[in-house]
Design a protein around this motif. Structure first.
Motif, mmCIF file in Angstrom:
data_model
loop_
_atom_site.group_PDB
_atom_site.id
_atom_site.type_symbol
_atom_site.label_atom_id
_atom_site.label_comp_id
_atom_site.label_asym_id
_atom_site.label_seq_id
_atom_site.Cartn_x
_atom_site.Cartn_y
_atom_site.Cartn_z
ATOM 1 N N THR A 215 6.068 6.968 -8.265
ATOM 2 C CA THR A 215 5.736 6.197 -9.464
ATOM 3 C C THR A 215 6.054 7.027 -10.713
ATOM 4 O O THR A 215 6.398 6.483 -11.763
ATOM 5 C CB THR A 215 4.249 5.787 -9.421
ATOM 6 O OG1 THR A 215 4.074 4.868 -8.334
ATOM 7 C CG2 THR A 215 3.810 5.106 -10.717
ATOM 8 N N ASP B 253 4.860 13.170 -4.021
ATOM 9 C CA ASP B 253 5.375 12.033 -3.255
ATOM 10 C C ASP B 253 6.690 12.320 -2.534
ATOM 11 O O ASP B 253 7.063 11.574 -1.628
ATOM 12 C CB ASP B 253 5.510 10.797 -4.155
ATOM 13 C CG ASP B 253 4.241 9.970 -4.110
ATOM 14 O OD1 ASP B 253 3.159 10.564 -3.985
ATOM 15 O OD2 ASP B 253 4.329 8.725 -4.182
ATOM 16 N N HIS C 44 5.801 1.887 -6.913
ATOM 17 C CA HIS C 44 6.999 2.052 -6.070
ATOM 18 C C HIS C 44 6.725 1.726 -4.602
ATOM 19 O O HIS C 44 7.495 2.137 -3.738
ATOM 20 C CB HIS C 44 7.544 3.481 -6.213
ATOM 21 C CG HIS C 44 6.676 4.519 -5.567
ATOM 22 N ND1 HIS C 44 7.194 5.491 -4.748
ATOM 23 C CD2 HIS C 44 5.329 4.729 -5.596
ATOM 24 C CE1 HIS C 44 6.198 6.273 -4.316
ATOM 25 N NE2 HIS C 44 5.076 5.832 -4.828
ATOM 26 N N HIS C 45 5.629 1.048 -4.312
ATOM 27 C CA HIS C 45 5.345 0.706 -2.917
ATOM 28 C C HIS C 45 6.105 -0.549 -2.497
ATOM 29 O O HIS C 45 5.983 -1.578 -3.151
ATOM 30 C CB HIS C 45 3.844 0.470 -2.711
ATOM 31 C CG HIS C 45 3.029 1.718 -2.786
ATOM 32 N ND1 HIS C 45 2.477 2.169 -3.960
ATOM 33 C CD2 HIS C 45 2.710 2.630 -1.833
ATOM 34 C CE1 HIS C 45 1.837 3.307 -3.714
ATOM 35 N NE2 HIS C 45 1.972 3.611 -2.446
ATOM 36 N N ASP D 67 0.683 11.697 -7.627
ATOM 37 C CA ASP D 67 1.550 10.685 -8.223
ATOM 38 C C ASP D 67 0.755 9.688 -9.049
ATOM 39 O O ASP D 67 1.149 9.328 -10.161
ATOM 40 C CB ASP D 67 2.335 9.969 -7.114
ATOM 41 C CG ASP D 67 3.485 9.139 -7.669
ATOM 42 O OD1 ASP D 67 4.068 9.528 -8.702
ATOM 43 O OD2 ASP D 67 3.804 8.093 -7.061
ATOM 44 N N ASP E 80 0.721 3.218 -9.395
ATOM 45 C CA ASP E 80 0.783 3.646 -7.986
ATOM 46 C C ASP E 80 -0.151 2.858 -7.074
ATOM 47 O O ASP E 80 -0.508 3.341 -6.003
ATOM 48 C CB ASP E 80 0.482 5.164 -7.889
ATOM 49 C CG ASP E 80 1.100 5.789 -6.632
ATOM 50 O OD1 ASP E 80 2.238 5.434 -6.288
ATOM 51 O OD2 ASP E 80 0.433 6.633 -6.009
HETATM 52 MN MN MN Z 1 3.148 7.231 -5.170
#
Ligand code: MN
Ligand code: 5GP
Length: 346
Positions: A159, A189, A139-140, A54, A114
């Motif tokens: 991501t 992911d 996207h965390h 990712d 990421d």
């Molecule tokens: Mn990721």
């Protein structure tokens, strides 16, 4: 721009260009990103250390797009021993990668993929600290909002979903190279479309990517279905000492295990996926000793426990069901601390 997708009978099949779910990132933020990119002659891209599909895939997809726009592009990740993990060497665009020491010291614009924190940039932390602008594409859920502009969607499965949007918004077009990079991110992911993060938008994106003519079978083999012989031996050692205690299954892999077969650290990534299948355990942990002698801790949950917050308490981070951190303690001490945090979270 919508790819010409056909069903098995050769009939045209409409695939939406945009994800069905609305994107929580306000248009104004995307506009600002386009403005910063438009203004920059050189764009410096980075992703987190020891990149996964990712991180590297998202970065390279955007790198291709920017290069086609006529921008000067450099891309890197801040590992002390700079090398693309073997599993990801099939990704196109690696000629755009430079080692951290060749990266601009103070980029006018940096785009980071990421990475949930500055620290995840490793050696490139200092470059990000001196960059004029830093756009963070991530996207965390644990992303605390570093950088000067965030394109962050904690609900996105990868991501790569945000990277795809950025490609379109830059006026880019999906071709096979870009689609290969994005697909590597999406399948990595989502655990090959198995995780709870998988939505219709994930499959719609996959359809757009596959429609460019991807060989999904070859990508799957590169990512998951091959390894050097030594991997089997190291896996056997790890499984030989796997421990089940009270809903927690765990094991570890030492540098010595790997040295016997010359197995690089990056080859250990898949072990957690075997350990976590244990029916009797809610949480799985694999401690992997890296080349510096530190323990990289991989953790997985089946959903009841938020390992992301457990790992955040231990100096790392990640997602509810997949997270990690670095430990400088012994195996015993690392596990003692982990159990303590796990009890608090359970
Ligand atoms: Mn990721
Ligand atoms: P893995 O176990 O596959 O290495 O990592 C699982 C997830 O945990 C990654 O997607 C990443 O989000 C997160 N993660 C792993 N190691 C670290 C770390 O040292 N720090 C932070 N912040 N997150 C990590």
């Amino acid at each position: 721009m919508t790819p010409d997708v056909r069903d098995r009978a050769g009939r045209p099949h409409h695939v939406d260009r945009r994800p069905a779910e609305s994107c929580p990132i306000p248009d104004a933020q995307w506009e600002r990103a386009l403005e910063l990119i438009g203004r920059a002659d050189e764009v410096a891209l980075a992703c987190h250390v020891t990149p996964d599909g990712d991180a590297l895939g998202s970065m390279l997809a955007v790198a291709f797009t920017l290069r086609r726009m006529g921008k000067r592009v450099v891309a890197s990740f801040g590992d002390r021993h700079f090398a693309v993990p073997r599993l990801l060497r099939f990704l196109p665009g690696q000629d755009m990668l430079v080692a951290p020491e060749d990266y601009p010291a103070a980029p006018e614009l940096m785009i980071v993929f990421d990475a949930s924190t500055f620290e995840r940039l490793g050696l490139l932390c200092s470059n990000a600290a001196t960059a004029r602008e830093v756009i963070v594409v991530d996207h965390h859920p644990s992303n605390g909002g570093f950088g000067t502009l965030g394109l962050i969607d904690a609900k996105a499965a990868a991501t790569a979903m945000l990277a795809e949007q950025l490609v379109y918004r830059l006026g880019g077009r999906l071709d096979r190279d870009i689609a290969t990079c994005l697909y590597a991110g999406l399948v990595t992911d989502t655990g090959s479309f198995r995780h709870s993060s998988v939505t219709p938008a994930v499959h719609q994106m996959a359809a757009r990517l596959v429609a460019t003519g991807l060989r999904t079978d070859e990508i799957a083999r590169e990512l998951w279905d091959r390894s050097p012989f030594g991997y089997l031996k190291v896996l056997a050692a790890a499984l030989g000492r796997v421990t089940l205690e009270d809903g927690l299954v765990w094991t570890y892999v030492t540098r010595v295990d790997r040295a016997a077969y010359g197995l690089p650290y990056a080859e250990l990534e898949g072990i957690i996926d075997i350990v976590r299948r244990t029916d009797e355990a809610e949480v799985a942990v694999v401690l992997k000793e890296d080349d510096q002698g530190d323990w990289q801790v991989s953790t997985r949950s089946k959903g009841r426990v938020d390992v992301g917050s457990v790992c955040a308490a231990l100096g790392g981070g990640g997602h509810h069901n997949a997270a990690g951190y670095t430990s400088h303690d012994s195996v015993e001490e690392t596990m003692a601390k982990f159990r303590r945090e796990l009890r608090k979270a359970s």
